[in-house]
Write a protein that holds these residues in place. Structure first.
Motif, PDB file in Angstrom:
ATOM      1  N   ARG A  13       0.710  -1.260   0.009  1.00 54.59           N
ATOM      2  CA  ARG A  13      -0.111   0.204   0.015  1.00 54.59           C
ATOM      3  C   ARG A  13       0.767   1.289   0.176  1.00 54.59           C
ATOM      4  O   ARG A  13       0.581   2.128  -0.534  1.00 54.59           O
ATOM      5  N   SER A  14       1.822   1.240   0.660  1.00 54.05           N
ATOM      6  CA  SER A  14       2.796   2.361   0.908  1.00 54.05           C
ATOM      7  C   SER A  14       3.514   2.997  -0.367  1.00 54.05           C
ATOM      8  O   SER A  14       3.743   3.944  -0.624  1.00 54.05           O
ATOM      9  N   LEU A  41       2.105   3.320  -3.203  1.00 55.32           N
ATOM     10  CA  LEU A  41       1.169   4.613  -4.115  1.00 55.32           C
ATOM     11  C   LEU A  41       1.467   5.661  -3.249  1.00 55.32           C
ATOM     12  O   LEU A  41       0.982   6.860  -4.084  1.00 55.32           O
ATOM     13  N   THR A  42       1.823   5.872  -2.141  1.00 57.61           N
ATOM     14  CA  THR A  42       2.001   7.177  -1.517  1.00 57.61           C
ATOM     15  C   THR A  42       3.465   7.724  -1.745  1.00 57.61           C
ATOM     16  O   THR A  42       3.973   8.738  -1.294  1.00 57.61           O
ATOM     17  N   SER A  43       4.263   7.155  -2.601  1.00 55.08           N
ATOM     18  CA  SER A  43       5.806   7.286  -2.955  1.00 55.08           C
ATOM     19  C   SER A  43       6.012   7.949  -4.347  1.00 55.08           C
ATOM     20  O   SER A  43       4.885   8.555  -4.789  1.00 55.08           O
ATOM     21  N   ASP A  44       7.007   7.804  -4.750  1.00 55.61           N
ATOM     22  CA  ASP A  44       7.466   8.549  -6.212  1.00 55.61           C
ATOM     23  C   ASP A  44       6.694   7.595  -7.100  1.00 55.61           C
ATOM     24  O   ASP A  44       6.103   6.560  -7.151  1.00 55.61           O
ATOM     25  N   ASP A  95       7.797   4.097  -7.939  1.00 57.09           N
ATOM     26  CA  ASP A  95       7.082   3.161  -6.731  1.00 57.09           C
ATOM     27  C   ASP A  95       5.674   2.748  -7.411  1.00 57.09           C
ATOM     28  O   ASP A  95       5.271   1.413  -7.094  1.00 57.09           O
ATOM     29  N   CYS A  96       4.997   3.639  -7.651  1.00 58.30           N
ATOM     30  CA  CYS A  96       3.809   3.378  -8.300  1.00 58.30           C
ATOM     31  C   CYS A  96       3.683   2.614  -9.637  1.00 58.30           C
ATOM     32  O   CYS A  96       2.723   1.370  -9.821  1.00 58.30           O
ATOM     33  N   TRP A 135       4.177  -0.849  -7.903  1.00 57.92           N
ATOM     34  CA  TRP A 135       2.693  -1.414  -7.592  1.00 57.92           C
ATOM     35  C   TRP A 135       1.876  -1.985  -8.558  1.00 57.92           C
ATOM     36  O   TRP A 135       1.381  -3.034  -8.360  1.00 57.92           O
ATOM     37  N   HIS A 148      -7.181   2.209  -9.267  1.00 59.24           N
ATOM     38  CA  HIS A 148      -6.230   3.066  -9.521  1.00 59.24           C
ATOM     39  C   HIS A 148      -6.074   3.986 -10.448  1.00 59.24           C
ATOM     40  O   HIS A 148      -5.752   5.128 -10.587  1.00 59.24           O
ATOM     41  N   THR A 200      -8.609   6.756 -10.561  1.00 57.71           N
ATOM     42  CA  THR A 200      -8.218   7.719  -9.563  1.00 57.71           C
ATOM     43  C   THR A 200      -7.155   8.491  -9.976  1.00 57.71           C
ATOM     44  O   THR A 200      -7.255   9.886  -9.859  1.00 57.71           O
ATOM     45  N   ASP A 201      -6.392   8.007 -10.871  1.00 54.89           N
ATOM     46  CA  ASP A 201      -5.295   8.774 -11.307  1.00 54.89           C
ATOM     47  C   ASP A 201      -5.903   9.785 -12.638  1.00 54.89           C
ATOM     48  O   ASP A 201      -5.280  11.057 -12.572  1.00 54.89           O
TER      49      ASP A 201
END
Length: 613
Positions: free
Chosen positions: A361-362, A364-367, A370-371, A374, A424, A427-428
């Motif tokens: 999950r984390s 998605l809150t990074s750069d 990382d996305c 994911w 995702h 949302t993007d």
């Protein structure tokens, strides 16, 4: 006091029977019973020095002499009470002799035969004593004592087989069982070559030794079972019992060496151990994957470029190895374990999904990298569980219920992973979609470029996803983008004026065609969506309002779920000013919808499209 007639008759019968059978009973290799027996000490010495014949003949003589004295005492009217100690001495000597014979037989099972004549004498004494059975004073159980001695000798031999501890040798049991089987074969070969000729045929020597080996090995295995805790040792034990031990017997007797209940208990214990091993293996798979997520390692790729995880292959190979190993031992046992493994994959899916969501999950809150990682993880596991489902078709014939349930659970997991990706994606691009069909949109392409850029990123990722999930994903993304794009027309955020409607129509057509090219390249099968952009562009850009009515026919025909409210929203975007022609267009639309009736249509688009009043 007068003696009982029965007592006198009994003593006379005992003595008479000895006289009548003198030549037949008491000659061993033409050696007759001495008239005067040796003393108890002398006979005991004979026994200790393995002089069995001498000891036995003198025992018989002593026994005869004591009977004569007993008969004489009865004839003289005296009670034979003074004969009791002598009778006890004879009995004790017979017991001592039999014990000595048992030692000789017992040792013959474990040591090279040093004096064959001893066994010959043992057999002759047993035969002579069996002839005396039923006579007064005869001791029963000689053949049974011989068999017990054989069994004890076999037990002694098996105890000498090397047995390392688990600490000394990880393969302690497999090694010991191999040596045990070898020792059994060698022992039985020696019985044939060295011992068989020492006994008469009716002793059934080889069969007795085989039976005693079965019994002794069975007892030995029971003791070994108490030490078994590991899967490989259960396997070694069952393999020995069911395959190697019976096949090591040269007489090919397929006899179980343990009771059926014990064998079933071993199988049950093995099955439980195998199940625990599989659960541990599944847990280790999750632990391994957690290390991948924590270290942010890129997922593997196949030679043809698809993202994947080795998870499915590890699971499939594990079950296949269980099935192969167990079916060689017991087909039903193998089926039981495979059935359990297939059923255990269902909770594994749930557990895996929980851990995956929690540990990624984390990202998605990074750069951005990382996305992307994911997304790649999701695709790799979508491919992984599709491959697992395909591989498990191998077991469908024998485990249809379990395979069907596995498919259901795997499909559920794959669908959730896919929907998470789509969510995702939605949302993007949502903020950029919201910027469409506005005055700003008409002047700039920034928001649209952001949308196409993200679609293009997913286009590359989709090429790493295997069918059929790739097709489902592409179609879902295509449908969402088309619906979201068109819905912006329905939200009455902007209304064109004069020539602006023509500009908007041109832009809409260009953007729709660009989206069309992207989704064609991605492999979307929703071809029925492509004409919609042209229909809407034609309506928005049509200068002559009267001709809009003619454009309604293909629109309603191909998209019958469009509502009057939605058409009104499109017309509002074209021009929010009221006109008679616009009113006529709505009326015409109403007629077309009425004539179409409640025709069922397998495609739904406008039903899901949002409209704002």
């Amino acid at each position: 006091m007068a003696k009982s007639p029965t007592s006198v008759k009994d003593i006379f019968r005992r003595f008479s029977s000895i006289r009548k059978s003198k030549k037949k009973t008491f000659e061993i290799n033409d050696t007759k019973i001495p008239l005067k027996p040796c003393t108890v000490l002398q006979i005991t010495d004979y026994i200790q020095k393995d002089m069995l014949k001498e000891a036995y003949l003198n025992l018989l003589s002593m026994h005869r002499l004591e009977l004569q004295k007993e008969l004489k005492a009865v004839g003289e009217g005296a009670p034979p009470t003074n004969q009791v100690p002598k009778e006890t001495d004879v009995n004790n000597l017979f017991v001592t002799l039999r014990n000595k014979m048992s030692v000789i037989v017992r040792n013959s099972s474990a040591l090279p035969l040093r004096n064959k004549e001893l066994l010959v004498c043992v057999a002759q004494i047993i035969l002579e004593e069996e002839k005396r059975q039923g006579e007064p004073g005869a001791m029963p159980g000689w053949r049974e004592a011989w068999r017990d001695a054989v069994r004890d000798g076999v037990r002694d031999a098996l105890k000498k087989v090397q047995l390392d501890s688990r600490e000394q040798n990880a393969s302690w049991l497999a090694v010991h069982l191999g040596l045990l089987g070898k020792a059994v074969v060698e022992d039985l070969e020696r019985v044939k070559t060295e011992l068989l000729s020492s006994y008469p045929a009716d002793f059934k020597v080889f069969e007795t030794y085989v039976s005693c080996h079965h019994e002794a090995v069975g007892e030995h295995l029971k003791r070994l079972l108490e030490k078994v805790t590991e899967l490989k040792d259960y396997h070694a034990l069952l393999d020995f019992i069911i395959h190697h031990y019976p096949s090591d017997l040269r007489d090919k007797q397929r006899i179980l060496i343990v009771e059926e209940d014990l064998l079933n208990n071993i199988k049950t214990s093995y099955c439980h151990c195998q199940m625990d091993d599989f659960k541990s293996a599944l847990e280790n798979i999750i632990i391994t994957e957690k290390e991948v997520w924590t270290m942010k390692n890129s997922p593997d790729r196949t030679d043809d470029g698809f993202l994947t995880s080795k998870t499915y292959m590890a699971i499939f190979q594990l079950i296949a190895s269980y099935a192969e190993n167990l079916e060689k031992i017991d087909e039903n046992l193998g089926k039981s374990v495979v059935r359990f493994c297939l059923e255990e994959l269902n909770p594994f899916h749930t557990r895996f999904e929980e851990e995956f969501l929690q540990h990624t999950r984390s990202l998605l809150t990074s750069d951005l990298l990382d996305c992307c990682l994911w997304v790649e993880y999701h695709i790799s596991y979508i491919n992984c569980f599709n491959s697992l489902k395909e591989n498990m078709q191998f077991y469908r014939e024998n485990f249809s219920t379990q395979v069907e349930q596995l498919e259901k659970d795997a499909d559920g997991l794959i669908q959730r992973l896919t929907q998470t990706l789509i969510k995702h994606f939605k949302t993007d691009i949502k903020p950029y979609m919201d910027g469409m069909m506005t005055k700003k949109w008409l002047k700039t392409n920034g928001d649209f470029k952001e949308v196409t850029c993200r679609i293009d990123n997913y286009r590359g990722l989709c090429k790493s996803m295997r069918a059929p999930s790739a097709q489902v994903f592409v179609n879902d993304v295509h449908y969402y983008v088309a619906r979201e794009y068109v819905s912006q027309l329905m939200k009455k955020k902007y209304s064109c004026k004069k020539t602006k409607s023509e500009d908007a129509a041109v832009k809409l057509r260009e953007q729709w065609n660009e989206l069309k090219k992207l989704f064609e390249d991605m492999g979307s099968s929703l071809n029925w969506l492509y004409p919609l952009g042209d229909y809407l562009s034609d309506i928005i850009g049509m200068e002559n309002e009267r001709k809009i009515k003619d454009l309604l026919i293909p629109l309603v025909s191909n998209y019958p779920d469009i509502s009057k409210k939605q058409l009104s929203a499109v017309l509002y975007f074209r021009d929010n000013g009221f006109s008679l022609e616009r009113h006529n267009v709505i009326n015409q639309f109403t007629v077309l919808k009425r004539d179409a009736g409640n025709t069922n249509h397998d495609r739904s688009f406008f039903t899901d499209t949002e409209v704002l009043s």
